[in-house]
Design a protein around this motif. Structure first.
Motif, PDB file in Angstrom:
ATOM      1  N   VAL A  67      34.736  40.862  40.151  1.00 28.53           N
ATOM      2  CA  VAL A  67      35.732  41.875  40.495  1.00 28.53           C
ATOM      3  C   VAL A  67      37.043  41.185  40.859  1.00 28.53           C
ATOM      4  CG1 VAL A  67      33.979  43.479  41.359  1.00 28.53           C
ATOM      5  CG2 VAL A  67      35.133  41.970  42.960  1.00 28.53           C
ATOM      6  N   SER A  68      38.118  41.921  40.842  1.00 30.64           N
ATOM      7  CA  SER A  68      39.391  41.421  41.354  1.00 30.64           C
ATOM      8  C   SER A  68      39.355  41.552  42.868  1.00 30.64           C
ATOM      9  CB  SER A  68      40.534  42.260  40.781  1.00 30.64           C
ATOM     10  OG  SER A  68      41.753  41.926  41.395  1.00 30.64           O
ATOM     11  N   GLU A  69      39.909  40.561  43.571  1.00 33.44           N
ATOM     12  CA  GLU A  69      39.789  40.564  45.025  1.00 33.44           C
ATOM     13  C   GLU A  69      40.416  41.780  45.694  1.00 33.44           C
ATOM     14  OE1 GLU A  69      41.885  37.441  47.193  1.00 33.44           O
ATOM     15  OE2 GLU A  69      43.164  37.171  45.461  1.00 33.44           O
ATOM     16  N   SER A  74      40.668  44.855  44.187  1.00 35.91           N
ATOM     17  CA  SER A  74      40.216  46.126  43.614  1.00 35.91           C
ATOM     18  C   SER A  74      39.439  46.927  44.659  1.00 35.91           C
ATOM     19  CB  SER A  74      39.368  45.890  42.366  1.00 35.91           C
ATOM     20  OG  SER A  74      38.138  45.290  42.695  1.00 35.91           O
ATOM     21  N   ARG A  75      39.589  48.226  44.562  1.00 33.06           N
ATOM     22  CA  ARG A  75      38.965  49.127  45.538  1.00 33.06           C
ATOM     23  C   ARG A  75      38.169  50.207  44.822  1.00 33.06           C
ATOM     24  NH1 ARG A  75      40.579  48.738  50.735  1.00 33.06           N
ATOM     25  NH2 ARG A  75      42.237  47.250  51.140  1.00 33.06           N
ATOM     26  N   HIS A  76      37.153  50.677  45.542  1.00 29.22           N
ATOM     27  CA  HIS A  76      36.354  51.812  45.082  1.00 29.22           C
ATOM     28  C   HIS A  76      36.235  52.766  46.255  1.00 29.22           C
ATOM     29  CE1 HIS A  76      33.521  54.084  42.764  1.00 29.22           C
ATOM     30  NE2 HIS A  76      32.626  54.014  43.725  1.00 29.22           N
ATOM     31  N   LEU A 111      37.169  47.803  49.544  1.00 28.77           N
ATOM     32  CA  LEU A 111      37.231  46.700  48.598  1.00 28.77           C
ATOM     33  C   LEU A 111      35.949  46.703  47.765  1.00 28.77           C
ATOM     34  CD1 LEU A 111      38.717  43.962  50.931  1.00 28.77           C
ATOM     35  CD2 LEU A 111      39.841  44.991  48.937  1.00 28.77           C
ATOM     36  N   THR A 112      36.097  46.519  46.464  1.00 25.64           N
ATOM     37  CA  THR A 112      34.946  46.631  45.559  1.00 25.64           C
ATOM     38  C   THR A 112      33.847  45.638  45.914  1.00 25.64           C
ATOM     39  OG1 THR A 112      36.412  47.419  43.815  1.00 25.64           O
ATOM     40  CG2 THR A 112      34.232  46.690  43.144  1.00 25.64           C
ATOM     41  N   HIS A 122      43.038  39.267  31.606  1.00 19.68           N
ATOM     42  CA  HIS A 122      44.308  39.612  32.244  1.00 19.68           C
ATOM     43  C   HIS A 122      45.193  38.389  32.465  1.00 19.68           C
ATOM     44  CE1 HIS A 122      42.947  43.675  32.710  1.00 19.68           C
ATOM     45  NE2 HIS A 122      41.875  43.278  33.367  1.00 19.68           N
ATOM     46  N   GLU A 135      44.940  39.126  43.041  1.00 14.85           N
ATOM     47  CA  GLU A 135      44.601  39.157  41.626  1.00 14.85           C
ATOM     48  C   GLU A 135      43.513  38.167  41.230  1.00 14.85           C
ATOM     49  OE1 GLU A 135      47.942  39.009  39.020  1.00 14.85           O
ATOM     50  OE2 GLU A 135      49.101  40.390  40.232  1.00 14.85           O
ATOM     51  N   LEU A 159      31.888  52.534  37.832  1.00 18.82           N
ATOM     52  CA  LEU A 159      32.612  51.273  37.871  1.00 18.82           C
ATOM     53  C   LEU A 159      32.349  50.515  36.575  1.00 18.82           C
ATOM     54  CD1 LEU A 159      31.854  50.193  41.538  1.00 18.82           C
ATOM     55  CD2 LEU A 159      34.108  50.719  40.586  1.00 18.82           C
ATOM     56  N   LEU A 214      32.414  47.055  35.472  1.00 19.33           N
ATOM     57  CA  LEU A 214      32.495  45.689  35.968  1.00 19.33           C
ATOM     58  C   LEU A 214      31.758  44.738  35.039  1.00 19.33           C
ATOM     59  CD1 LEU A 214      31.738  46.380  39.751  1.00 19.33           C
ATOM     60  CD2 LEU A 214      33.976  46.196  38.634  1.00 19.33           C
TER      61      LEU A 214
END
Length: 103
Positions: free
Chosen positions: A10-12, A14-16, A20-21, A49, A62, A88, A90
């Protein structure tokens, strides 16, 4: 124990649902009864990315985080199912692993 190493990337930042994911993944695994998991922040990386390095403060948030679990195959399936149910998308790796305790 016959185990698999399940790694979820995951990206540090990123949220769900506001969390934080990587924290969501750890919490979800704990709810499933998984005995432990760890999140590791990368120092640098590249992927679809582009390239990211921890040395550039403007890239904070990122870098990739790897969330890792050593579980049996059925438990890995359950966690992947929860991730899918949460909608998600992922990237993950599922690797054969041998676990044990040294004497």
């Amino acid at each position: 124990m016959n185990a698999v190493c399940l790694q979820v990337f995951v990206s540090e930042a990123s949220r769900h649902h506001g969390k934080l994911t990587y924290e969501w993944l750890l919490d979800t695994a704990q709810e499933l009864g998984i005995a432990g998991g760890s999140a590791f922040r990368a120092v640098a990386g590249f992927g679809r990315h582009g390239r990211h390095d921890a040395g550039f403060f403007e890239l904070a948030g990122e870098l990739p985080v790897v969330v890792e679990f050593f579980v049996d195959a059925a438990m890995a399936d359950q966690l992947l199912q929860r991730i899918a149910e949460a909608d998600l998308k992922l990237f993950y790796a599922r690797l054969p692993a041998e676990t044990g305790v040294t004497l």
